[in-house]
Design a protein around this motif. Structure first.
Motif, mmCIF file in Angstrom:
data_model
loop_
_atom_site.group_PDB
_atom_site.id
_atom_site.type_symbol
_atom_site.label_atom_id
_atom_site.label_comp_id
_atom_site.label_asym_id
_atom_site.label_seq_id
_atom_site.Cartn_x
_atom_site.Cartn_y
_atom_site.Cartn_z
ATOM 1 N N MET A 9 2.625 29.517 26.175
ATOM 2 C CA MET A 9 2.333 30.628 25.263
ATOM 3 C C MET A 9 1.966 30.121 23.878
ATOM 4 O O MET A 9 1.054 30.639 23.227
ATOM 5 N N THR A 10 2.665 29.077 23.423
ATOM 6 C CA THR A 10 2.344 28.505 22.108
ATOM 7 C C THR A 10 0.962 27.875 22.111
ATOM 8 O O THR A 10 0.178 28.063 21.167
ATOM 9 N N SER A 11 0.644 27.139 23.167
ATOM 10 C CA SER A 11 -0.682 26.489 23.209
ATOM 11 C C SER A 11 -1.792 27.532 23.284
ATOM 12 O O SER A 11 -2.862 27.358 22.695
ATOM 13 N N GLU A 12 -1.551 28.667 23.983
ATOM 14 C CA GLU A 12 -2.559 29.729 24.043
ATOM 15 C C GLU A 12 -2.775 30.353 22.664
ATOM 16 O O GLU A 12 -3.906 30.668 22.279
ATOM 17 N N ALA A 13 -1.698 30.523 21.911
ATOM 18 C CA ALA A 13 -1.838 31.052 20.546
ATOM 19 C C ALA A 13 -2.682 30.113 19.698
ATOM 20 O O ALA A 13 -3.571 30.536 18.953
ATOM 21 N N LEU A 14 -2.424 28.805 19.805
ATOM 22 C CA LEU A 14 -3.161 27.826 19.002
ATOM 23 C C LEU A 14 -4.614 27.726 19.445
ATOM 24 O O LEU A 14 -5.524 27.617 18.620
ATOM 25 N N ARG A 15 -4.847 27.761 20.755
ATOM 26 C CA ARG A 15 -6.226 27.615 21.261
ATOM 27 C C ARG A 15 -7.071 28.840 20.953
ATOM 28 O O ARG A 15 -8.285 28.748 20.849
ATOM 29 N N ASN A 16 -6.433 30.010 20.861
ATOM 30 C CA ASN A 16 -7.190 31.241 20.632
ATOM 31 C C ASN A 16 -7.223 31.661 19.165
ATOM 32 O O ASN A 16 -7.842 32.668 18.833
ATOM 33 N N TYR A 17 -6.529 30.903 18.329
ATOM 34 C CA TYR A 17 -6.532 31.228 16.909
ATOM 35 C C TYR A 17 -7.870 30.835 16.303
ATOM 36 O O TYR A 17 -8.353 29.714 16.485
ATOM 37 N N VAL A 18 -8.466 31.761 15.590
ATOM 38 C CA VAL A 18 -9.706 31.473 14.869
ATOM 39 C C VAL A 18 -9.474 31.844 13.411
ATOM 40 O O VAL A 18 -9.111 32.964 13.085
ATOM 41 N N GLY A 19 -9.608 30.873 12.541
ATOM 42 C CA GLY A 19 -9.375 31.120 11.125
ATOM 43 C C GLY A 19 -9.721 29.894 10.328
ATOM 44 O O GLY A 19 -10.377 28.971 10.824
ATOM 45 N N GLY A 20 -9.247 29.848 9.115
ATOM 46 C CA GLY A 20 -9.560 28.726 8.246
ATOM 47 C C GLY A 20 -9.089 27.395 8.781
ATOM 48 O O GLY A 20 -9.650 26.357 8.467
ATOM 49 N N ASN A 21 -8.039 27.402 9.624
ATOM 50 C CA ASN A 21 -7.493 26.141 10.153
ATOM 51 C C ASN A 21 -7.716 25.988 11.651
ATOM 52 O O ASN A 21 -7.268 25.025 12.241
ATOM 53 N N GLY A 22 -8.333 26.949 12.283
ATOM 54 C CA GLY A 22 -8.464 26.876 13.731
ATOM 55 C C GLY A 22 -9.906 27.075 14.152
ATOM 56 O O GLY A 22 -10.761 27.399 13.326
ATOM 57 N N PRO A 23 -10.194 26.882 15.447
ATOM 58 C CA PRO A 23 -9.234 26.467 16.463
ATOM 59 C C PRO A 23 -8.775 25.021 16.253
ATOM 60 O O PRO A 23 -9.479 24.215 15.669
ATOM 61 N N PHE A 24 -7.575 24.719 16.755
ATOM 62 C CA PHE A 24 -6.971 23.413 16.528
ATOM 63 C C PHE A 24 -7.490 22.387 17.525
ATOM 64 O O PHE A 24 -7.833 22.720 18.656
ATOM 65 N N ASP A 25 -7.478 21.132 17.102
ATOM 66 C CA ASP A 25 -7.822 20.073 18.044
ATOM 67 C C ASP A 25 -6.619 19.782 18.937
ATOM 68 O O ASP A 25 -5.488 20.158 18.639
ATOM 69 N N GLU A 26 -6.869 19.076 20.056
ATOM 70 C CA GLU A 26 -5.825 18.838 21.052
ATOM 71 C C GLU A 26 -4.654 18.030 20.483
ATOM 72 O O GLU A 26 -3.500 18.246 20.855
ATOM 73 N N GLY A 27 -4.930 17.079 19.595
ATOM 74 C CA GLY A 27 -3.860 16.268 19.013
ATOM 75 C C GLY A 27 -2.892 17.124 18.211
ATOM 76 O O GLY A 27 -1.671 16.969 18.316
ATOM 77 N N THR A 28 -3.439 18.054 17.414
ATOM 78 C CA THR A 28 -2.587 18.939 16.616
ATOM 79 C C THR A 28 -1.793 19.874 17.514
ATOM 80 O O THR A 28 -0.606 20.137 17.281
ATOM 81 N N ILE A 29 -2.452 20.379 18.573
ATOM 82 C CA ILE A 29 -1.759 21.271 19.508
ATOM 83 C C ILE A 29 -0.588 20.539 20.162
ATOM 84 O O ILE A 29 0.530 21.061 20.233
ATOM 85 N N ARG A 30 -0.819 19.306 20.607
ATOM 86 C CA ARG A 30 0.253 18.531 21.245
ATOM 87 C C ARG A 30 1.412 18.301 20.276
ATOM 88 O O ARG A 30 2.580 18.402 20.643
ATOM 89 N N ALA A 31 1.073 18.016 19.019
ATOM 90 C CA ALA A 31 2.124 17.761 18.019
ATOM 91 C C ALA A 31 2.992 18.998 17.820
ATOM 92 O O ALA A 31 4.215 18.914 17.735
ATOM 93 N N ARG A 32 2.351 20.148 17.745
ATOM 94 C CA ARG A 32 3.126 21.369 17.546
ATOM 95 C C ARG A 32 3.926 21.730 18.789
ATOM 96 O O ARG A 32 5.043 22.232 18.705
ATOM 97 N N LEU A 33 3.368 21.451 19.958
ATOM 98 C CA LEU A 33 4.086 21.756 21.198
ATOM 99 C C LEU A 33 5.348 20.917 21.331
ATOM 100 O O LEU A 33 6.329 21.357 21.925
ATOM 101 N N ASP A 34 5.326 19.708 20.788
ATOM 102 C CA ASP A 34 6.496 18.835 20.889
ATOM 103 C C ASP A 34 7.726 19.456 20.246
ATOM 104 O O ASP A 34 8.855 19.083 20.548
ATOM 105 N N SER A 35 7.502 20.405 19.340
ATOM 106 C CA SER A 35 8.633 21.020 18.646
ATOM 107 C C SER A 35 9.028 22.360 19.244
ATOM 108 O O SER A 35 9.981 22.975 18.797
ATOM 109 N N VAL A 36 8.299 22.811 20.272
ATOM 110 C CA VAL A 36 8.537 24.158 20.794
ATOM 111 C C VAL A 36 9.905 24.290 21.434
ATOM 112 O O VAL A 36 10.575 25.299 21.301
ATOM 113 N N GLN A 37 10.358 23.263 22.126
ATOM 114 C CA GLN A 37 11.631 23.390 22.819
ATOM 115 C C GLN A 37 12.792 23.401 21.858
ATOM 116 O O GLN A 37 13.835 23.864 22.187
#
Length: 803
Positions: free
Chosen positions: A775-803
């Motif tokens: 769910m977190t990765s879908e939010a990041l992949r579908n976010y469109v804005g000044g900082n998005g969409p995010f690259d895979e490295g940034t998505i992985r980094a944020r996912l590491d903190s999800v748990q």
């Protein structure tokens, strides 16, 4: 490992009994003791401090003054006094004295009435931490093994996934950074859950108190729950991708299929690692066949089986499976001294037995197991023909018709033909998982996943496809449809989540009465308006005065409404909608974000912690409530419209007077030009709830903090809930301020809370564990804005903190 029958080890302590921690230097007793004392709201007593209190000298001073022989004698006396004089309401850290024979004998008596927890840790880490040579390590290891003989519980202090320094520099204090460290956070959360469980204070401790929340209802009381089946050998051989186990089950069944005395510590580590990665209950079972202990007449077999059962109870696993075919005295001993662990008594009928589900012997086995006082009964049989699956329904109907409150029954056939019965078994069906690479399959190993089972339940019309919606202003760019629909597919549910063509209140009235309505997310500006339309609401929604989630309340054909626990069980069933139930998960997301990012130095204290909330709308109300739930009793509110801030303060002060025993917990700041009140510490929790509203002429979330309010030298956490754009003026200002002052502020942007509240909302709406990372990765992949969409490295980094 010394053998104990289980009869000489007691775990049924009074909930207020003091908790004693034992272990060698470097195992983390001091840190974990502090965590436990905070979690249980108890006094923390360390051996060093108590020795000085009694003797007037530090241990080093006493040793120097009186010599080693007198010191050792006095040390033992003081340690005994410390234990005897503090038998309730404390957490006690025992020092090196626990390695002596007199103290170990004393602890054996002490554990009859009190929990004594042996803290263990990877010896290589301890050696590195303390700079020990190999000989010292050998001596400590030998001494530590004796702690098992004088304790009744065990906790493996597993290393944090991040081994990075806890000293964060400017680069690492944004959640988007690849190197953001969560050091100590995970250990704190793990041990907090452990001590609350073993002392029984987790009962009623939860922040929710609702039949719709997963934490409130154990898996055996919910329909169609699953346990991911993991063999201990799978973990030993590194065949499990641990982070992927976060969804796909309501529990983890760890099946012990290898055992030697040395493996005991490995199993302890496995239980800790599984708890950390999944945050679900652990079921410990034993593969008697693989271990060669299926013959209960063999003394060696009985001893090995007994050792594993005792070790499972020491680890305080949530469930322990004990085989009825084994020594009955062992089963009775496990039930009598189980502590908080629930015992599942299992009976397995081999094909050679000739017993069918229709035979009286099956019901007798259930009654026999239930009569021993266990909490659940599991009956298994190898299916030889497909008709065996249909016969189970008759058997479970017999059990359900028994008088009183008999223990829940888990009943299914194993083997390929038995898969149908596994789909229709309602309680803790063992399932496989794609994260486990298993090369060979035992007949006991499950052959279906929870996704397979749920898909089959929908395809066979046992469960119904439902429609979920999001309603409110500016929902066109909502990330919820992407998160929810991906999660539905992942879990095997045939529901859909969408934005209505006209997301108005009138549309809600129409859609919300549809028999296939599953629920809705409500966003501004209707969080308060819909609140008035509810037939029932949670106490949290009531306290906040706003909702973000509604669920259908269904009824019988005669127009009477099902009670709330039954509504929770019927979440995947269509039917007439007689009203709505309101919940608020915004506060859950906020509380999670604060907990995850607030440093240990800024741990919430009712007397010391100050928080600041910017705004006075629905999200600000949720933020205030979350901060109050965390234990903070001093919250300041600023809003451009002063009267709204005063209204919110009045609302929560009235609530606090009746709920938390404080007459004033929320205070209003009049102006951005005001100095911070001189008699109050500056805030270390800042929540900006200024709405991001693209329809206005002014920039969205256009707010910066007055510098005079940023006096916290220990920094803190800033939560920005706006995410259009993600990089708001406040976050830019705080990065500059942090760089200039060096104060360690952690910045959390709006996407974190979006994902966290959606995860909590998904679990309430569906009764299923949310696939958090997905769910977190879908939010990041579908976010469109000044900082998005995010690259895979940034998505992985944020996912590491999800748990």
């Amino acid at each position: 490992m010394p053998h104990h029958s289980g009869h000489d080890v007691f775990r049924n302590a009074d909930p207020e009994a003091s908790l004693a921690l034992v272990g060698i230097p470097g195992c983390g007793k001091r840190s974990l003791g502090f965590v436990a004392a905070t979690a249980l709201k108890r006094r923390f007593i360390t051996e060093d401090h108590y020795f000085r209190e009694v003797t007037g000298l530090s241990r080093q001073e006493y040793l120097k003054q009186y010599g080693s022989q007198q010191f050792q004698q006095r040390d033992i006396e003081v340690l005994k006094m410390m234990l005897d004089n503090h038998r309730s309401g404390c957490v006690i850290e025992c020092g090196l004295g626990s390695l002596t024979r007199p103290i170990q004998e004393h602890l054996r008596r002490y554990r009859v009435t009190n929990p004594v927890v042996h803290i263990i840790r990877d010896m290589r880490h301890i050696q590195s931490l303390l700079g020990l040579d190999d000989q010292a390590v050998k001596r400590l290891s030998e001494g530590d093994a004796l702690h098992r003989t004088c304790s009744n519980l065990e906790y493996y202090n597993v290393e944090d996934r991040s081994n990075l320094s806890a000293q964060l520099d400017e680069e690492t204090q944004d959640r988007r950074s690849l190197s953001y460290s969560f050091k100590l956070k995970e250990a704190k959360e793990d041990f907090t859950r452990f001590v609350r469980f073993v002392t029984g204070t987790d009962v009623g401790h939860s922040s929710y108190d609702s039949p719709f929340v997963l934490l409130e209802t154990p898996p055996e009381r919910r329909p169609y729950t699953y346990a991911i089946f993991v063999r201990s050998s799978d973990l030993i051989d590194n065949r499990v991708r641990l982070s992927e186990l976060e969804s796909g089950g309501d529990a983890i069944e760890l099946c012990i299929d290898r055992w030697t005395p040395e493996i005991a510590m490995v199993v302890s580590q496995q239980v800790s690692v599984l708890r950390r990665n999944t945050r679900t209950p652990i079921i410990l079972s034993i593969d008697s066949k693989s271990l060669g202990v299926s013959d209960s007449d063999s003394t060696k077999g009985r001893n090995v089986y007994s050792e594993i059962v005792e070790h499972g109870l020491r680890l305080a696993v949530e469930y322990l499976v004990v085989d009825l075919n084994q020594d009955r005295t062992l089963t009775i001993g496990a039930i009598q001294n189980r502590g908080r662990t629930k015992i599942i008594v299992q009976r397995f009928f081999e094909p050679s037995s000739g017993v069918t589900w229709d035979d009286e012997e099956c019901l007798s086995a259930y009654l026999d197991a239930g009569g021993l006082g266990c909490q659940l009964v599991r009956i298994l049989r190898v299916a030889t023909e497909r008709e065996d699956n249909a016969a189970i329904a008759k058997f479970t109907a017999k059990v359900d018709s028994l008088p009183g409150d008999p223990p829940p029954v888990i009943a299914y056939n194993i083997g390929g033909i038995g898969r149908t019965s596994q789909v229709f078994n309602s309680i803790l069906t063992p399932v496989s998982h794609s994260a486990i690479e298993r090369y060979s399959q035992d007949e006991l190993d499950p052959q279906i996943t929870s996704r397979d089972a749920l898909q089959a339940l929908f395809q066979s019309y046992v469960l119904d496809p439902l429609q979920f919606y999001i309603l409110g202003g500016n929902v066109a760019y909502s990330l919820s449809p992407a998160m929810y629909n991906a999660a539905f597919r992942h879990c095997g549910m045939q529901h859909t989540y969408r934005i209505p063509e006209k997301p108005t209140l009138a549309a809600l009235d129409r859609l919300g009465r549809d028999p296939h309505f599953g629920g809705a997310s409500i966003v501004q500006p209707w969080r308060v308006q819909v609140f008035q339309k509810l037939a029932a609401k949670s106490r949290h929604a009531e306290a906040i005065g706003a909702i973000n989630t509604i669920m259908p309340l269904r009824g019988r054909t005669d127009g009477t409404m099902f009670p709330l626990p039954e509504q929770a069980r019927r979440r995947h069933l269509a039917g007439p909608v007689l009203g709505w139930y309101g919940e608020n998960t915004d506060w859950v997301g906020i509380m999670t974000c604060i907990n995850r990012n607030l440093s240990p130095r800024n741990a919430v204290s009712p007397l010391k912690t100050t928080a600041l909330v910017i705004g006075a709308g629905g999200m600000a109300r949720a933020a205030i409530y979350a901060i109050l739930r965390l234990g903070c009793r001093r919250i300041f509110v600023y809003n451009r419209t002063l009267s709204r801030a005063e209204s919110v303060a009045h609302h929560f002060n009235s609530w606090a007077a009746s709920q938390v025993g404080s007459t004033e917990v929320v205070y209003v700041l009049q102006s951005l030009q005001d100095d911070w009140p001189s008699n109050v510490p500056p805030p270390c929790i800042v929540a900006s709830c200024v709405p991001a509203d693209p329809d206005r002429d002014e920039p969205p979330a256009n707010f910066e903090m007055p510098i005079q309010w940023l006096g916290s030298t220990t920094g803190g956490v800033v939560l920005e809930f706006a995410y259009k754009p993600l990089d708001t003026p406040l976050l830019r200002q705080m990065r500059r301020f942090r760089s200039e002052t060096g104060h360690p502020w952690v910045l959390v942007d709006g996407l974190d809370n979006v994902a966290e509240q959606a995860i909590a909302q998904f679990e309430i709406l569906t009764g299923r564990k949310a696939p958090r990372r997905l769910m977190t990765s879908e939010a990041l992949r579908n976010y469109v804005g000044g900082n998005g969409p995010f690259d895979e490295g940034t998505i992985r980094a944020r996912l590491d903190s999800v748990q």
